[in-house]
Design an enzyme around this catalytic site. Structure first.
Site, PDB file in Angstrom:
ATOM      1  N   ARG A 147       0.867  -1.183   0.000  1.00 22.43           N
ATOM      2  CA  ARG A 147       0.000   0.000   0.000  1.00 22.43           C
ATOM      3  C   ARG A 147       0.895   1.221   0.000  1.00 22.43           C
ATOM      4  O   ARG A 147       1.860   1.278   0.765  1.00 22.43           O
ATOM      5  CB  ARG A 147      -0.864  -0.037   1.266  1.00 22.43           C
ATOM      6  CG  ARG A 147      -1.830   1.117   1.397  1.00 22.43           C
ATOM      7  CD  ARG A 147      -2.545   1.089   2.736  1.00 22.43           C
ATOM      8  NE  ARG A 147      -1.968   2.058   3.657  1.00 22.43           N
ATOM      9  CZ  ARG A 147      -2.600   2.553   4.728  1.00 22.43           C
ATOM     10  NH1 ARG A 147      -3.821   2.150   5.017  1.00 22.43           N
ATOM     11  NH2 ARG A 147      -2.014   3.423   5.509  1.00 22.43           N
ATOM     12  N   TYR A 159      -3.315  11.323   6.071  1.00 26.88           N
ATOM     13  CA  TYR A 159      -3.548   9.973   6.575  1.00 26.88           C
ATOM     14  C   TYR A 159      -2.480   9.008   6.030  1.00 26.88           C
ATOM     15  O   TYR A 159      -2.164   9.037   4.839  1.00 26.88           O
ATOM     16  CB  TYR A 159      -4.940   9.451   6.167  1.00 26.88           C
ATOM     17  CG  TYR A 159      -4.996   7.970   6.383  1.00 26.88           C
ATOM     18  CD1 TYR A 159      -5.158   7.460   7.668  1.00 26.88           C
ATOM     19  CD2 TYR A 159      -4.767   7.080   5.339  1.00 26.88           C
ATOM     20  CE1 TYR A 159      -5.100   6.096   7.899  1.00 26.88           C
ATOM     21  CE2 TYR A 159      -4.718   5.721   5.557  1.00 26.88           C
ATOM     22  CZ  TYR A 159      -4.888   5.242   6.843  1.00 26.88           C
ATOM     23  OH  TYR A 159      -4.806   3.897   7.077  1.00 26.88           O
ATOM     24  N   ASP A 210      -5.229   3.663   0.108  1.00 30.24           N
ATOM     25  CA  ASP A 210      -6.355   3.906   1.013  1.00 30.24           C
ATOM     26  C   ASP A 210      -6.762   5.381   0.924  1.00 30.24           C
ATOM     27  O   ASP A 210      -5.988   6.266   1.301  1.00 30.24           O
ATOM     28  CB  ASP A 210      -5.923   3.547   2.454  1.00 30.24           C
ATOM     29  CG  ASP A 210      -7.095   3.436   3.415  1.00 30.24           C
ATOM     30  OD1 ASP A 210      -8.201   3.918   3.068  1.00 30.24           O
ATOM     31  OD2 ASP A 210      -6.907   2.877   4.513  1.00 30.24           O
ATOM     32  N   HIS A 212      -9.286   6.522   2.580  1.00 29.44           N
ATOM     33  CA  HIS A 212      -9.742   6.775   3.947  1.00 29.44           C
ATOM     34  C   HIS A 212     -10.996   7.646   4.026  1.00 29.44           C
ATOM     35  O   HIS A 212     -11.035   8.646   4.765  1.00 29.44           O
ATOM     36  CB  HIS A 212      -8.604   7.325   4.805  1.00 29.44           C
ATOM     37  CG  HIS A 212      -8.553   6.686   6.169  1.00 29.44           C
ATOM     38  ND1 HIS A 212      -9.122   7.264   7.274  1.00 29.44           N
ATOM     39  CD2 HIS A 212      -8.047   5.506   6.587  1.00 29.44           C
ATOM     40  CE1 HIS A 212      -8.942   6.472   8.322  1.00 29.44           C
ATOM     41  NE2 HIS A 212      -8.301   5.392   7.932  1.00 29.44           N
ATOM     42  N   GLU A 236      -9.044   1.702  -1.661  1.00 28.64           N
ATOM     43  CA  GLU A 236      -9.774   1.398  -0.424  1.00 28.64           C
ATOM     44  C   GLU A 236     -10.569   2.593   0.084  1.00 28.64           C
ATOM     45  O   GLU A 236     -10.113   3.733  -0.004  1.00 28.64           O
ATOM     46  CB  GLU A 236      -8.739   0.969   0.625  1.00 28.64           C
ATOM     47  CG  GLU A 236      -9.306   0.707   1.998  1.00 28.64           C
ATOM     48  CD  GLU A 236      -8.216   0.275   2.976  1.00 28.64           C
ATOM     49  OE1 GLU A 236      -7.131  -0.153   2.521  1.00 28.64           O
ATOM     50  OE2 GLU A 236      -8.452   0.382   4.177  1.00 28.64           O
ATOM     51  N   GLU A 262     -13.700  -1.737   6.711  1.00 24.68           N
ATOM     52  CA  GLU A 262     -12.979  -1.883   7.988  1.00 24.68           C
ATOM     53  C   GLU A 262     -13.756  -1.280   9.159  1.00 24.68           C
ATOM     54  O   GLU A 262     -13.546  -1.686  10.296  1.00 24.68           O
ATOM     55  CB  GLU A 262     -11.571  -1.283   7.908  1.00 24.68           C
ATOM     56  CG  GLU A 262     -11.556   0.225   7.743  1.00 24.68           C
ATOM     57  CD  GLU A 262     -10.141   0.794   7.592  1.00 24.68           C
ATOM     58  OE1 GLU A 262      -9.349   0.201   6.849  1.00 24.68           O
ATOM     59  OE2 GLU A 262      -9.856   1.821   8.225  1.00 24.68           O
ATOM     60  N   ARG A 283     -13.456  -5.501   3.765  1.00 25.89           N
ATOM     61  CA  ARG A 283     -12.371  -5.221   4.728  1.00 25.89           C
ATOM     62  C   ARG A 283     -12.785  -5.545   6.161  1.00 25.89           C
ATOM     63  O   ARG A 283     -12.063  -5.200   7.108  1.00 25.89           O
ATOM     64  CB  ARG A 283     -11.996  -3.737   4.623  1.00 25.89           C
ATOM     65  CG  ARG A 283     -11.456  -3.334   3.267  1.00 25.89           C
ATOM     66  CD  ARG A 283      -9.975  -3.526   3.183  1.00 25.89           C
ATOM     67  NE  ARG A 283      -9.281  -2.651   4.101  1.00 25.89           N
ATOM     68  CZ  ARG A 283      -8.219  -3.025   4.822  1.00 25.89           C
ATOM     69  NH1 ARG A 283      -7.778  -4.248   4.762  1.00 25.89           N
ATOM     70  NH2 ARG A 283      -7.618  -2.143   5.613  1.00 25.89           N
ATOM     71  N   GLU A 339      -4.062  -7.451   5.357  1.00 27.48           N
ATOM     72  CA  GLU A 339      -3.223  -6.298   5.710  1.00 27.48           C
ATOM     73  C   GLU A 339      -2.242  -6.693   6.823  1.00 27.48           C
ATOM     74  O   GLU A 339      -2.607  -7.389   7.767  1.00 27.48           O
ATOM     75  CB  GLU A 339      -4.105  -5.141   6.189  1.00 27.48           C
ATOM     76  CG  GLU A 339      -3.337  -3.866   6.502  1.00 27.48           C
ATOM     77  CD  GLU A 339      -4.259  -2.707   6.882  1.00 27.48           C
ATOM     78  OE1 GLU A 339      -5.381  -2.954   7.349  1.00 27.48           O
ATOM     79  OE2 GLU A 339      -3.846  -1.544   6.702  1.00 27.48           O
ATOM     80  N   TRP A 402     -12.230  11.662   8.880  1.00 27.02           N
ATOM     81  CA  TRP A 402     -10.789  11.434   8.995  1.00 27.02           C
ATOM     82  C   TRP A 402     -10.395  10.191   8.244  1.00 27.02           C
ATOM     83  O   TRP A 402     -10.719   9.244   8.025  1.00 27.02           O
ATOM     84  CB  TRP A 402     -10.355  11.303  10.455  1.00 27.02           C
ATOM     85  CG  TRP A 402      -8.905  10.906  10.516  1.00 27.02           C
ATOM     86  CD1 TRP A 402      -7.832  11.707  10.236  1.00 27.02           C
ATOM     87  CD2 TRP A 402      -8.357   9.618  10.812  1.00 27.02           C
ATOM     88  NE1 TRP A 402      -6.668  10.990  10.347  1.00 27.02           N
ATOM     89  CE2 TRP A 402      -6.968   9.707  10.687  1.00 27.02           C
ATOM     90  CE3 TRP A 402      -8.953   8.394  11.160  1.00 27.02           C
ATOM     91  CZ2 TRP A 402      -6.115   8.625  10.918  1.00 27.02           C
ATOM     92  CZ3 TRP A 402      -8.117   7.317  11.381  1.00 27.02           C
ATOM     93  CH2 TRP A 402      -6.703   7.433  11.266  1.00 27.02           C
TER      94      TRP A 402
HETATM   95  O1  EZ4 Z   1      -7.297   4.090  10.109  1.00 25.88           O
HETATM   96  O2  EZ4 Z   1      -6.977   1.095  12.025  1.00 25.88           O
HETATM   97  O3  EZ4 Z   1      -6.392   0.434   6.330  1.00 25.88           O
HETATM   98  N1  EZ4 Z   1      -6.120   0.770   7.424  1.00 25.88           N
HETATM   99  C1  EZ4 Z   1      -6.642   1.814   8.069  1.00 25.88           C
HETATM  100  C2  EZ4 Z   1      -6.214   2.023   9.509  1.00 25.88           C
HETATM  101  C3  EZ4 Z   1      -7.313   2.708  10.321  1.00 25.88           C
HETATM  102  C4  EZ4 Z   1      -7.096   2.460  11.794  1.00 25.88           C
HETATM  103  C5  EZ4 Z   1      -8.214   3.039  12.645  1.00 25.88           C
HETATM  104  O4  EZ4 Z   1      -8.104   2.634  13.971  1.00 25.88           O
HETATM  105  O5  EZ4 Z   1      -7.418   2.529   7.492  1.00 25.88           O
HETATM  106  O6  EZ4 Z   1      -5.021   2.776   9.555  1.00 25.88           O
HETATM  107 CO    CO Z   2      -8.136   1.575   5.706  1.00 23.76          CO
END
Ligand code: EZ4
Ligand code: CO
Length: 402
Positions: A147, A159, A210, A212, A236, A262, A283, A339, A402
């Site tokens: 990643r 992030y 990601d 995010h 992702e 996730e 995820r 992951e 976030w």
């Molecule tokens: O932000 O696990 O793909 N992984 C992620 C992680 C999440 C954290 C949140 O607790 O997006 O870094």
């Molecule tokens: Co993620």
């Protein structure tokens, strides 16, 4: 065999973990991970106050009935706190089953479906050059899938990119920090990052990214389309995961594969995504989605639609969850990727385990049960410390995902 005792351990060897230990009248015990980053004590009290009294004296082999009792029987369902607590119980009971039958848990889930578990690492850098250096470093370690996240010109923090050279760690001690975000700057930067990475490292490496949760569907569609020439393994969390219908717009515009889930906790959070073939990878993790009993059903449902798994595996899930995930990944048919964010030394010492990494793959080991333990004496040296995930605002101050 009966459940004789259960207790919750909260420790912070580098970061906070919530571990459930279930003990039987025959001296066998099992461990389950109930860690919910930034909300750890909510799961701990849910377990101690509301769950443990209900599971004492039950037969630990009854994983299905106990799962249904804690889910249906509670009337109040779903959500990360509830599902992490149920997962901790479920994981611990499968650990007990494996130990009682003297076999690794993957043998109880269908046995090995593959030789090893393909994992992806995290590479990151303040800019494109630094991110490429980190990709090279992970390739040298043997990773076949990486990643890639990089800092965005014009933004102080992004992030997936730590300040300084340390590994990326999402939670920070103390109250939540805040940083600023610009979708425009991000969208302009990311295609340049992947153009460089593909050019430098060739076609064999699996690349992931990601987003995010920060984009709108049409913004994600634009990014997916611009990344198509670089053949990502997945993009992702392009949009907030609970907005299931939003994925339709992305899907209609791009062939870049999509992963999400996730932050999701049950089949009801993903069934539209799967049934409509809007995503390629789920995820969901064992800890946040109800354990083996629930995730096996979600994976089987996803398999019907050619959707594969890609379990979340950050450092904010304990080695108990990592071990459990590797048994799951080895056994199910529609496994995609796992992951892998390696834990720090202190965490690994508090949770001795039999799983290992070798040449891009991970292996759960052949110890009975999950093959992971908790050193309670050592854990006591690392008491809980309040920690939160960061909070994000747009450049004008508007609160953002976030
Ligand atoms: O932000 O696990 O793909 N992984 C992620 C992680 C999440 C954290 C949140 O607790 O997006 O870094
Ligand atoms: Co993620």
């Amino acid at each position: 065999m009966k459940i004789a005792k259960a207790s919750v351990n909260i420790c912070s060897p580098g970061r906070n973990f919530v571990t459930l230990k279930i003990e039987t009248d025959e001296g066998i015990y099992g461990l389950g991970d109930g860690t919910l980053n930034g909300r750890e004590l909510a799961v701990a009290s849910y377990l101690s106050e509301h769950v443990i009294p209900c599971i004492l004296h039950r037969d630990p082999f009854q994983t299905e009935d106990i799962w249904q009792y804690l889910y249906r029987g509670a009337y109040w369902r779903r959500g990360p706190v509830t599902m992490s607590a149920i997962a901790a119980v479920d994981m611990a009971l499968w650990d007990i089953k494996g130990k009682a039958l003297s076999t690794p848990v993957y043998n109880l889930l269908g046995g090995r479906s593959r030789d090893g578990v393909l994992v992806y690492a995290h590479a990151h850098g303040a800019g494109i050059d630094e991110a490429c250096d980190d990709v090279a470093r992970h390739l040298a370690m043997g990773y076949k899938a990486i990643r890639v996240q990089s800092g965005i010109p014009g933004l102080d923090a992004t992030y997936g990119v730590p300040k300084g050279g340390q590994p990326y760690e999402p939670a920070e001690r103390g109250l939540p920090s805040e940083s600023r975000w610009s979708t425009e700057k991000y969208l302009n930067h990311v295609p340049k990052l992947f153009a460089r990475v593909r050019e430098q490292f060739g076609d064999d490496l699996h690349l992931l990214h990601d987003c995010h949760h920060r984009l709108s569907p049409i913004e994600a569609a634009r990014l997916g389309r611009e990344l198509e020439p670089f053949h990502l393994f997945w993009m992702e969390d392009p949009i907030s995961a609970e907005f299931q219908e939003g994925f339709r717009v992305i899907r209609e515009h791009t062939t870049t594969p999509i992963a999400t889930g996730e932050v999701l906790n049950s089949i009801w959070d993903v069934h539209e995504l799967i049934r409509n073939q809007w995503i390629d990878y789920t995820r969901l993790t064992l800890t946040h989605a109800g354990g083996f009993t629930a995730l096996k059903k979600i994976a089987d449902f996803a398999g019907l639609y050619h959707v594969r798994t890609g379990c979340h595996g950050p450092t904010d899930l304990s080695p108990v969850c990592m071990a459990a995930a590797l048994h799951f990944d080895l056994a199910i048919h529609n496994f995609g990727i796992q992951e892998h964010m390696p834990h720090g030394k202190e965490t690994d010492e508090v949770f001795p385990h039999s799983y290992r990494f070798e040449d891009g793959y991970m292996f759960p080991g052949d110890a009975p049960g999950l093959g992971v333990d908790l050193d309670e004496k050592l854990a006591a040296k690392f008491p809980y410390q309040r920690a939160y995930l960061p909070v994000l605002r747009k450049l004008d101050g508007t609160l953002w995902d976030w």
